[in-house]
Design a protein around this motif. Sequence first.
Motif, mmCIF file in Angstrom:
data_model
loop_
_atom_site.group_PDB
_atom_site.id
_atom_site.type_symbol
_atom_site.label_atom_id
_atom_site.label_comp_id
_atom_site.label_asym_id
_atom_site.label_seq_id
_atom_site.Cartn_x
_atom_site.Cartn_y
_atom_site.Cartn_z
ATOM 1 N N SER A 44 1.748 -1.283 0.218
ATOM 2 C CA SER A 44 0.362 0.083 -0.296
ATOM 3 C C SER A 44 0.756 1.546 -0.107
ATOM 4 O O SER A 44 0.353 2.564 -0.014
ATOM 5 C CB SER A 44 -0.667 -0.154 1.390
ATOM 6 O OG SER A 44 -0.064 0.120 1.961
ATOM 7 N N GLY A 45 2.110 0.862 0.761
ATOM 8 C CA GLY A 45 3.388 2.324 0.745
ATOM 9 C C GLY A 45 2.247 2.542 2.107
ATOM 10 O O GLY A 45 3.280 3.854 2.241
ATOM 11 N N GLU A 46 1.998 2.173 2.757
ATOM 12 C CA GLU A 46 1.244 3.399 4.014
ATOM 13 C C GLU A 46 1.706 2.987 5.665
ATOM 14 O O GLU A 46 0.548 3.066 6.044
ATOM 15 C CB GLU A 46 -0.305 3.421 3.752
ATOM 16 C CG GLU A 46 -1.368 4.788 2.516
ATOM 17 C CD GLU A 46 -0.625 5.747 2.905
ATOM 18 O OE1 GLU A 46 -0.106 5.927 4.034
ATOM 19 O OE2 GLU A 46 -0.994 6.721 1.759
ATOM 20 N N SER A 47 1.717 1.453 5.226
ATOM 21 C CA SER A 47 2.636 0.940 6.010
ATOM 22 C C SER A 47 2.561 2.225 7.410
ATOM 23 O O SER A 47 4.019 2.405 7.501
ATOM 24 C CB SER A 47 3.074 -0.354 6.323
ATOM 25 O OG SER A 47 2.478 -1.185 5.571
ATOM 26 N N GLU A 48 2.563 2.234 8.333
ATOM 27 C CA GLU A 48 2.889 3.687 9.305
ATOM 28 C C GLU A 48 4.564 2.819 10.172
ATOM 29 O O GLU A 48 5.286 4.048 9.591
ATOM 30 C CB GLU A 48 2.192 3.673 10.148
ATOM 31 C CG GLU A 48 2.179 4.391 11.668
ATOM 32 C CD GLU A 48 2.330 6.080 11.178
ATOM 33 O OE1 GLU A 48 2.506 7.108 11.481
ATOM 34 O OE2 GLU A 48 1.472 5.847 10.105
ATOM 35 N N ASN A 49 4.546 2.058 10.080
ATOM 36 C CA ASN A 49 5.801 1.676 10.681
ATOM 37 C C ASN A 49 7.069 1.632 10.053
ATOM 38 O O ASN A 49 8.437 2.230 10.189
ATOM 39 C CB ASN A 49 6.092 0.090 11.476
ATOM 40 C CG ASN A 49 5.583 -0.763 11.106
ATOM 41 O OD1 ASN A 49 5.148 -1.059 9.816
ATOM 42 N ND2 ASN A 49 5.429 -1.680 11.360
ATOM 43 N N VAL A 50 6.724 1.360 8.413
ATOM 44 C CA VAL A 50 7.390 1.789 7.378
ATOM 45 C C VAL A 50 7.824 3.753 7.502
ATOM 46 O O VAL A 50 8.970 3.624 6.806
ATOM 47 C CB VAL A 50 7.323 1.298 6.289
ATOM 48 C CG1 VAL A 50 8.309 0.678 5.090
ATOM 49 C CG2 VAL A 50 7.413 -0.348 6.278
ATOM 50 N N VAL A 51 6.607 3.997 7.236
ATOM 51 C CA VAL A 51 6.675 5.632 6.801
ATOM 52 C C VAL A 51 7.659 6.034 8.261
ATOM 53 O O VAL A 51 8.394 6.985 7.788
ATOM 54 C CB VAL A 51 5.431 5.987 6.896
ATOM 55 C CG1 VAL A 51 5.238 6.923 7.386
ATOM 56 C CG2 VAL A 51 4.461 5.296 5.872
ATOM 57 N N ARG A 52 7.258 5.485 8.785
ATOM 58 C CA ARG A 52 8.204 6.342 10.350
ATOM 59 C C ARG A 52 8.869 5.854 9.993
ATOM 60 O O ARG A 52 10.295 7.064 9.947
ATOM 61 C CB ARG A 52 7.411 6.209 11.730
ATOM 62 C CG ARG A 52 6.800 5.977 11.917
ATOM 63 C CD ARG A 52 6.196 5.812 13.561
ATOM 64 N NE ARG A 52 4.841 6.398 14.482
ATOM 65 C CZ ARG A 52 4.682 7.082 14.615
ATOM 66 N NH1 ARG A 52 5.886 8.388 14.975
ATOM 67 N NH2 ARG A 52 4.009 8.100 15.440
ATOM 68 N N ALA A 53 10.180 4.728 9.673
ATOM 69 C CA ALA A 53 11.701 4.626 9.448
ATOM 70 C C ALA A 53 12.312 5.283 8.267
ATOM 71 O O ALA A 53 13.481 5.867 8.210
ATOM 72 C CB ALA A 53 11.224 3.104 8.998
ATOM 73 N N PHE A 54 11.085 5.782 7.114
ATOM 74 C CA PHE A 54 11.802 6.172 6.446
ATOM 75 C C PHE A 54 12.173 7.672 7.230
ATOM 76 O O PHE A 54 12.504 7.999 5.942
ATOM 77 C CB PHE A 54 10.649 6.472 5.075
ATOM 78 C CG PHE A 54 11.245 5.192 4.199
ATOM 79 C CD1 PHE A 54 11.470 3.907 4.663
ATOM 80 C CD2 PHE A 54 10.861 5.565 2.609
ATOM 81 C CE1 PHE A 54 11.903 2.724 3.779
ATOM 82 C CE2 PHE A 54 11.211 4.581 1.680
ATOM 83 C CZ PHE A 54 11.675 3.745 1.913
ATOM 84 N N ARG A 55 11.394 8.398 7.509
ATOM 85 C CA ARG A 55 10.853 9.740 7.759
ATOM 86 C C ARG A 55 11.921 9.391 8.810
ATOM 87 O O ARG A 55 13.382 10.434 9.226
ATOM 88 C CB ARG A 55 10.614 10.182 8.597
ATOM 89 C CG ARG A 55 8.918 10.045 8.074
ATOM 90 C CD ARG A 55 7.539 10.679 9.007
ATOM 91 N NE ARG A 55 6.091 11.150 7.900
ATOM 92 C CZ ARG A 55 5.224 10.865 8.380
ATOM 93 N NH1 ARG A 55 4.893 10.690 9.425
ATOM 94 N NH2 ARG A 55 4.210 11.404 7.277
ATOM 95 N N CYS A 56 12.583 8.664 9.808
ATOM 96 C CA CYS A 56 13.332 8.882 10.537
ATOM 97 C C CYS A 56 15.252 8.983 9.690
ATOM 98 O O CYS A 56 15.988 9.332 9.611
ATOM 99 C CB CYS A 56 13.975 7.793 11.190
ATOM 100 S SG CYS A 56 15.375 7.216 12.456
ATOM 101 N N ALA A 57 14.965 7.856 8.493
ATOM 102 C CA ALA A 57 15.874 7.968 7.884
ATOM 103 C C ALA A 57 17.215 8.354 7.352
ATOM 104 O O ALA A 57 17.843 9.129 7.130
ATOM 105 C CB ALA A 57 15.795 6.408 7.054
ATOM 106 N N ARG A 58 15.308 9.296 6.290
ATOM 107 C CA ARG A 58 15.852 10.827 5.820
ATOM 108 C C ARG A 58 16.735 11.606 6.912
ATOM 109 O O ARG A 58 17.956 12.430 5.920
ATOM 110 C CB ARG A 58 14.724 11.446 5.169
ATOM 111 C CG ARG A 58 14.354 11.388 4.183
ATOM 112 C CD ARG A 58 12.909 10.806 3.741
ATOM 113 N NE ARG A 58 12.866 12.345 2.787
ATOM 114 C CZ ARG A 58 13.241 12.811 1.700
ATOM 115 N NH1 ARG A 58 12.970 11.644 0.705
ATOM 116 N NH2 ARG A 58 13.216 14.295 1.307
#
Length: 203
Positions: free
Chosen positions: A117-131
């Motif tokens: 979906s591109g909407e998994s909350e834990n993956v989204v948060r991981a991407f924000r932290c990565a950036r």
Amino acid sequence: MRQHVLGSIDVKQRLLVECEREIQQAAGLLSQALRSGGKVLLCGNGGSAADCQHLAAEFVSALSHDFERPGLAAIALTTDTSLITAHANDFGFSHIFERQVQALGRPGDVLIGISTSGESENVVRAFRCARLQGLRTVALTGSGGGRLLALGDVCVRVPSTNVQHVQECHITIAHLLCMLVESGLVVAQPVAAAAGWGVGHGK
């Protein structure tokens, strides 16, 4: 049965037409990171978690015996059950990958996030932290891309809304990424020799 297989074939054909550039870009980010001494982190849920482990295994072990190379640094953030259950229990499931990226990620690393979906909350948060920490990011999603579309340096969007077909394409993309990274190491022989590439793995 025939309908499902034919549908999967159709999506893979469209993947080749519509996503070739993004797959090449993702492989380029991975190759650059690994040649520079960085590592690959991977995160996802359910079947996508299994894909993370599958791709990490291909990098660390080998895609095949056709190309001799040392292991490549890759860590699936889906495997440490003690950490995942402890952190989820104390702080919530949405933080399980973010925390590991914060602890393990370094500038120059690449985070791969897999989410149909591109909407998994834990993956989204991981991407924000990565950036925030200077990592590059690669998202593997379905056709919409979700929030990961805007957060990924590269987003490979499988052209389908059928979750099963998207997942079937994700593992195909994973194999392509590993193959392209290995091919890049062959092309970059001077860099490879200096870094110790070419040391045979056990058979």
